[in-house]
Structures are given as C-alpha cells and as structure tokens.
Design a protein around this motif. Structure first.
Motif, PDB file in Angstrom:
ATOM      1  N   THR A  14      -8.339   0.011  -3.152  1.00 45.50           N
ATOM      2  CA  THR A  14      -8.140   1.379  -3.618  1.00 45.50           C
ATOM      3  C   THR A  14      -6.950   1.457  -4.564  1.00 45.50           C
ATOM      4  OG1 THR A  14      -6.676   1.955  -1.779  1.00 45.50           O
ATOM      5  CG2 THR A  14      -9.044   2.240  -1.429  1.00 45.50           C
ATOM      6  N   ASN A  15      -6.811   2.621  -5.215  1.00 45.34           N
ATOM      7  CA  ASN A  15      -5.698   2.816  -6.143  1.00 45.34           C
ATOM      8  C   ASN A  15      -4.346   2.784  -5.439  1.00 45.34           C
ATOM      9  OD1 ASN A  15      -7.249   2.968  -8.443  1.00 45.34           O
ATOM     10  ND2 ASN A  15      -7.493   5.192  -8.335  1.00 45.34           N
ATOM     11  N   ALA A  16      -4.339   3.031  -4.130  1.00 48.02           N
ATOM     12  CA  ALA A  16      -3.094   2.973  -3.371  1.00 48.02           C
ATOM     13  C   ALA A  16      -2.553   1.554  -3.288  1.00 48.02           C
ATOM     14  CB  ALA A  16      -3.312   3.521  -1.961  1.00 48.02           C
ATOM     15  N   GLN A  17      -3.393   0.583  -3.654  1.00 50.64           N
ATOM     16  CA  GLN A  17      -2.987  -0.827  -3.620  1.00 50.64           C
ATOM     17  C   GLN A  17      -3.079  -1.476  -4.997  1.00 50.64           C
ATOM     18  OE1 GLN A  17      -5.447  -2.644  -0.576  1.00 50.64           O
ATOM     19  NE2 GLN A  17      -4.497  -1.450   1.070  1.00 50.64           N
ATOM     20  N   ASN A  18      -3.191  -0.657  -6.026  1.00 45.90           N
ATOM     21  CA  ASN A  18      -3.332  -1.154  -7.385  1.00 45.90           C
ATOM     22  C   ASN A  18      -1.989  -1.014  -8.102  1.00 45.90           C
ATOM     23  OD1 ASN A  18      -4.947  -2.250  -9.505  1.00 45.90           O
ATOM     24  ND2 ASN A  18      -5.033  -0.227 -10.450  1.00 45.90           N
ATOM     25  N   ASP A  67       0.833  -1.200   0.000  1.00 47.86           N
ATOM     26  CA  ASP A  67       0.000   0.000   0.000  1.00 47.86           C
ATOM     27  C   ASP A  67       0.871   1.255   0.000  1.00 47.86           C
ATOM     28  OD1 ASP A  67      -2.950   1.093   1.146  1.00 47.86           O
ATOM     29  OD2 ASP A  67      -1.242   2.191   1.991  1.00 47.86           O
ATOM     30  N   ALA A 105       2.573   2.174  -9.071  1.00 48.26           N
ATOM     31  CA  ALA A 105       1.257   2.554  -8.553  1.00 48.26           C
ATOM     32  C   ALA A 105       1.150   4.079  -8.586  1.00 48.26           C
ATOM     33  CB  ALA A 105       1.060   2.045  -7.129  1.00 48.26           C
ATOM     34  N   LEU A 106      -0.033   4.574  -8.828  1.00 53.65           N
ATOM     35  CA  LEU A 106      -0.305   6.021  -8.813  1.00 53.65           C
ATOM     36  C   LEU A 106       0.651   6.781  -9.735  1.00 53.65           C
ATOM     37  CD1 LEU A 106      -0.800   6.377  -4.943  1.00 53.65           C
ATOM     38  CD2 LEU A 106      -2.590   6.178  -6.685  1.00 53.65           C
ATOM     39  N   ALA A 116      -2.266   7.166  -0.045  1.00 50.83           N
ATOM     40  CA  ALA A 116      -2.429   7.330  -1.495  1.00 50.83           C
ATOM     41  C   ALA A 116      -1.708   8.576  -1.994  1.00 50.83           C
ATOM     42  CB  ALA A 116      -3.906   7.366  -1.886  1.00 50.83           C
ATOM     43  N   ASN A 117      -0.622   8.918  -1.297  1.00 50.54           N
ATOM     44  CA  ASN A 117       0.152  10.125  -1.610  1.00 50.54           C
ATOM     45  C   ASN A 117       1.053   9.858  -2.813  1.00 50.54           C
ATOM     46  OD1 ASN A 117       1.854  12.394  -1.522  1.00 50.54           O
ATOM     47  ND2 ASN A 117       1.736  12.507   0.711  1.00 50.54           N
ATOM     48  N   THR A 118       1.156  10.804  -3.716  1.00 48.69           N
ATOM     49  CA  THR A 118       2.008  10.628  -4.891  1.00 48.69           C
ATOM     50  C   THR A 118       3.333  11.374  -4.788  1.00 48.69           C
ATOM     51  OG1 THR A 118       0.915  12.470  -6.022  1.00 48.69           O
ATOM     52  CG2 THR A 118       0.018  10.267  -6.395  1.00 48.69           C
TER      53      THR A 118
END
Length: 371
Positions: free
Chosen positions: A68-72, A48, A83-84, A52-54
């Motif tokens: 979530t996208n934080a885990q994609n 993770d 990721a991201l 979800a910080n980039t």
C-alpha cells in the motif's frame, strides 16, 4: 599474487578509520540516488505509516508488507525519506535514544535527514543514531525510533534505489549476482559492502559514471584473479612453501607454508600479510587463514591493495579510475607482467570482464583499456 608483485606491497600503509558502534563513516552520496518502493527490515516487515494517516506526528512502525501507499517510500536526492507527501522525521529534532520517528511536513531540518551506510544502517546524522525497531520486536505495530547504532538486526534495512540499496554501493546485489553467477558462497555481497567501510572513497568518488566504472574495474580484476570469484585459495599447493621470506625480522610465525594466495587478490607472501594486516588492524601475519574464512576481511585485503598499491603503474588503481587514466592502468598496478605484450591473453581477459561489467552497470568503458 605472484612474487613479481610483492615489492609494491612492502610499504607501510595507512589504516582507514573503521566505523564502530556510534562512530560511522557515512558513504558519500548513499542517499543521493532517488528510488521509490518498500523499506524492509526486522523480521522481513516493512516500514509503514500507521493507518496511512497523513497527520503530522503519525507513528511510523513495522508492519507486514502489503504494497500500500503507507509503505511506499521515496529516498530523495536531498537526503529525505518520504511517504504520503510527508517526511520521515525524528520527533522534536531529538538526538536522544528512544526518540520516536514519525511522519511530518517536510521542513529541511536535520530531523529529516537520513544517510545509509555500508553496514545497512539508516543513520540520522544530526543525532548520529540509527533507525531502530523498538524492543527489539518485529510484531506488527512496533514503533520505530532512533537509537545508538549497535549493529543489531533491528537496525538493518533495505531501501529502494541507490544502486545497492542501503549498502551505498553503486552495484546492486542483483547486479553482483549477475556478474558472478557461479561464485563461491564465501564471496558475499554483504562481505564486500561491509569491507567498503574501511575505504569509503572506493566507488564513491567522482561522477556517477566514474563510480560505476571504478566498481566494474575492481570487480573485473578480482574476477580474473579468482576465476569468477570461485577460488578462495591458490590452486597450486606445490607453491605454498615458497611464500615465506625469512629475511623479514618477524619471520613466518604461522608456518613456512601458511602464506599462499588467498582471497580476491590472492594475497601471498608473509610480508604482504603483515602489511595488509597492519593497514586493516587485523593480525594476518599470525592468522593468515582469516583471509579465507572471514568474507569481510577477505574483501578488505582486495580493497586494501586497490586503494593503496601502485605496482608498476606508479599510481593506485583507485586513482587511475577516478583520474581518467583508464582500466589499462589498473592492470599495470595489479600485474604489470601482463603488460607490454608480456601476457596478452591474460590482459585481454581482464578487459573482456571489465567491458561486460560496465555493460551490466550501464556506463561506457572509457579509454585506455589495455596496457
């Protein structure tokens, strides 16, 4: 394995180099097939991106899987894991134990290269160290780092894509289960992928189609030998005392009736246990039952013959598949008495299994299916 096949197994075989602790055989192409989804690991948690910080330097951690996208994550064809819009990165390009893993702009450096091996590790080749859950802990927020590969559960991962995930095998576990719906629980997928570390060229040589054809050919032959991975030991117990060749200088130290057929190729005869054990670095002559009690060793004996035995074919089954000689040549290498009309029904059963398995893997069967 009957006596007609024994002569081809008498030769001295070269042992493959095993991966131990920090010295790994990296499976060629294991990171080559792109896939997107969650990477799961210790405690069933997901890799993770914190918050979800980039931002560059954002902590990569374990967290309860939430979709979530934080885990994609995308496992890229270039060896990156993203990721991201950014890459999984070793801070400062460090190779030291404990170097933190973070999110960073993709830059093509060795700090952002990752390779999965057959032991389910994710290795940074620059450091030759493993992605590791600090502690080890599976608590939410546990930071990830690199650490000397130890085989611990906190270094085991399942990644999206790549057929078998982190196994580096072109057959996924789901496909393996589809091929063997009634298999004995002894014949585990993990045991097979662990055994593949002994022979890293297996199902990793040639085009993607060839890799899948070779995997299907191997699995079709062992399916035939074991009734669909159901049987571990030879069924006919009356044959057990017949597999001791006392002309061998080492005799039969485990007992006259100890060398009956076991495992995916039904390894039999004292001299075959001796040859396989020497090649694999395991004392099978004195401990033949390891082939029936240790899943990885059992699978190793199957791969040992596949990669080194020639039988009546004059070439190995591996070479037959990667050099375009076709599935029929593997039958001749494994049991040539089924060829040239010797036992058409048995030969055809192998062919039928191979056709079914290549269908599951989505590749053509190729030519020269019979012998």
């Amino acid at each position: 394995m009957d006596k007609s096949r024994s002569a081809r197994l008498r030769r001295v075989l070269v042992a493959a180099v095993a991966a131990v602790l920090g010295a790994f055989i990296l499976i060629p192409g294991a990171a080559a097939a792109a896939g997107t989804g969650a990477i799961t690991g210790y405690g069933g948690k997901c890799v993770d991106v914190s918050g979800a910080n980039t931002a560059n330097g954002t902590k990569v951690q374990l967290w309860t899987c939430n979709g979530t996208n934080a885990q994609n994550w995308t496992v890229g064809t270039d060896g990156t894991i993203r990721a991201l819009g950014k890459c999984l990165d070793v801070s400062g390009g460090s190779t030291a134990d404990g170097a933190k893993v973070q999110l960073w702009d993709c830059n093509g450096t060795g700090a952002q290269q990752w390779v999965a091996n057959a032991a389910r590790d994710i290795v940074n080749p620059q450091a030759n160290k493993c992605l590791d859950a600090t502690g080890p802990s599976s608590a939410d927020g546990t930071p990830l780092q690199i650490w000397t590969c130890s085989g611990g559960a906190n270094q085991k991962w399942t990644v999206p894509g790549g057929g078998g995930g982190t196994s580096g095998f072109v057959v996924s576990e789901a496909q393996f289960n589809q091929m063997f719906p009634s298999r004995n629980s002894f014949y585990t997928y993990a045991g097979l992928t662990d055994a593949m570390r002994k022979y890293p060229a297996f199902a990793t040589t040639g085009s993607d189609t060839v890799k899948r054809q070779e995997a299907a050919a191997f699995l079709a032959n062992v399916s035939h030998e074991t009734g669909g991975l159901v049987y571990i030991n030879e069924i006919n117990t009356a044959n057990y005392p017949h597999y001791c060749d006392y002309s061998q200088p080492y005799g039969c130290p485990a007992g006259q009736a100890a060398y009956y057929g076991r495992g995916p190729i039904q390894l039999s005869w004292n001299f075959n246990y001796k040859a396989a054990g020497d090649a694999l670095g395991v004392d099978l002559l004195n401990n033949p039952n390891l082939v029936a009690t240790n899943s990885s060793i059992s699978w190793q004996t199957g791969l040992w013959y596949w990669m080194t035995g020639t039988g009546g074919a004059g070439t190995t089954s591996h070479n037959a598949m990667v050099n375009g000689q076709g599935f029929g040549t593997t039958i001749r290498a494994i049991n040539s008495i089924e060829c040239n009309g010797g036992n058409t029904a048995q030969m055809q059963d192998r062919v039928n299994l191979y056709n079914r398995f290549v269908g599951i893997l989505g590749v053509p069967a190729g030519g020269n299916l019979t012998c």
